[in-house]
Design a protein around this motif. Structure first.
Motif, mmCIF file in Angstrom:
data_model
loop_
_atom_site.group_PDB
_atom_site.id
_atom_site.type_symbol
_atom_site.label_atom_id
_atom_site.label_comp_id
_atom_site.label_asym_id
_atom_site.label_seq_id
_atom_site.Cartn_x
_atom_site.Cartn_y
_atom_site.Cartn_z
ATOM 1 N N PHE A 66 0.831 -1.201 0.000
ATOM 2 C CA PHE A 66 0.000 0.000 0.000
ATOM 3 C C PHE A 66 0.870 1.258 0.000
ATOM 4 O O PHE A 66 0.674 2.162 -0.816
ATOM 5 C CB PHE A 66 -0.937 0.009 1.208
ATOM 6 C CG PHE A 66 -1.732 1.276 1.341
ATOM 7 C CD1 PHE A 66 -2.810 1.527 0.504
ATOM 8 C CD2 PHE A 66 -1.386 2.230 2.285
ATOM 9 C CE1 PHE A 66 -3.533 2.705 0.610
ATOM 10 C CE2 PHE A 66 -2.094 3.408 2.396
ATOM 11 C CZ PHE A 66 -3.171 3.653 1.564
ATOM 12 N N LEU A 67 1.824 1.308 0.911
ATOM 13 C CA LEU A 67 2.698 2.481 1.001
ATOM 14 C C LEU A 67 3.509 2.678 -0.283
ATOM 15 O O LEU A 67 3.628 3.793 -0.785
ATOM 16 C CB LEU A 67 3.638 2.349 2.203
ATOM 17 C CG LEU A 67 2.974 2.458 3.575
ATOM 18 C CD1 LEU A 67 3.969 2.118 4.675
ATOM 19 C CD2 LEU A 67 2.368 3.835 3.786
ATOM 20 N N ALA A 68 4.065 1.598 -0.818
ATOM 21 C CA ALA A 68 4.882 1.693 -2.030
ATOM 22 C C ALA A 68 4.058 2.142 -3.229
ATOM 23 O O ALA A 68 4.571 2.815 -4.121
ATOM 24 C CB ALA A 68 5.558 0.358 -2.315
ATOM 25 N N ASN A 69 2.783 1.787 -3.261
ATOM 26 C CA ASN A 69 1.914 2.172 -4.374
ATOM 27 C C ASN A 69 1.306 3.556 -4.195
ATOM 28 O O ASN A 69 0.697 4.077 -5.135
ATOM 29 C CB ASN A 69 0.789 1.146 -4.553
ATOM 30 C CG ASN A 69 1.217 -0.031 -5.389
ATOM 31 O OD1 ASN A 69 1.455 0.117 -6.573
ATOM 32 N ND2 ASN A 69 1.354 -1.184 -4.757
ATOM 33 N N THR A 70 1.434 4.142 -3.029
ATOM 34 C CA THR A 70 0.815 5.447 -2.810
ATOM 35 C C THR A 70 1.856 6.554 -2.640
ATOM 36 O O THR A 70 2.121 7.296 -3.567
ATOM 37 C CB THR A 70 -0.142 5.409 -1.598
ATOM 38 O OG1 THR A 70 0.562 4.919 -0.452
ATOM 39 C CG2 THR A 70 -1.359 4.554 -1.892
ATOM 40 N N PHE A 71 2.468 6.658 -1.476
ATOM 41 C CA PHE A 71 3.332 7.808 -1.256
ATOM 42 C C PHE A 71 4.683 7.501 -0.616
ATOM 43 O O PHE A 71 5.501 8.402 -0.464
ATOM 44 C CB PHE A 71 2.607 8.858 -0.394
ATOM 45 C CG PHE A 71 2.185 8.352 0.949
ATOM 46 C CD1 PHE A 71 3.033 8.422 2.030
ATOM 47 C CD2 PHE A 71 0.931 7.794 1.121
ATOM 48 C CE1 PHE A 71 2.636 7.958 3.265
ATOM 49 C CE2 PHE A 71 0.536 7.331 2.355
ATOM 50 C CZ PHE A 71 1.393 7.410 3.430
#
Length: 146
Positions: A66-71
């Motif tokens: 999730f973090l890598a795909n968002t911000f």
């Protein structure tokens, strides 16, 4: 067993030149998580390889993805794991490159017409010549030298 550098890496119709091992020492978290399942690397010794980048600093879980795909997609140290697929003939690498050029969306062909670069690749008789063509016309293009 490791490939002989430099390498021409092709993944998802994208092309990358890897001059030495140090270029594969760092990667973005998302790149490591997605992997290189559609990649093939042609080395200067006439062998083709598959590889994946691994890092003990990355846990493959929902939060990390999730973090890598968002911000939050930091660069981390990685280690390439190589698997030799076999040897290649010069016509094989030409064919793969021509297909990548035809499917290109103005990345490989941002400085030179696709027909021109395909002609240069088709005329090449060695890995080194193809590597130099890609380097000159795609990666280190200098209009004043042409």
């Amino acid at each position: 067993m490791k490939p002989k550098f430099p390498i021409i890496s092709i993944y998802n119709n994208a092309v990358d030149l890897i001059p030495n091992q140090t270029y594969l020492s760092k990667a973005k978290v998302l790149g490591v998580l997605k992997g290189n399942s559609n990649s093939i690397a042609f080395d200067s010794g006439g062998n083709k390889w598959s590889f994946k980048l691994t890092s003990d600093k990355i846990s493959d879980n929902f939060i990390t993805r999730f973090l890598a795909n968002t911000f939050y997609n930091p660069t981390v140290e990685v280690i390439p794991e190589w698997k030799m697929i076999g040897e290649f003939e010069i016509d094989e690498i030409k064919s793969v490159l021509i297909k990548s050029i035809e499917k290109d969306e103005d990345v490989l062909t941002q400085f030179i017409d696709s027909e021109d670069i395909k002609n240069h690749v088709n005329k090449a008789h060695s890995f080194e010549t193809i590597y130099n063509i890609l380097n000159r016309y795609v990666f280190e293009y200098n209009e004043e030298e042409i």
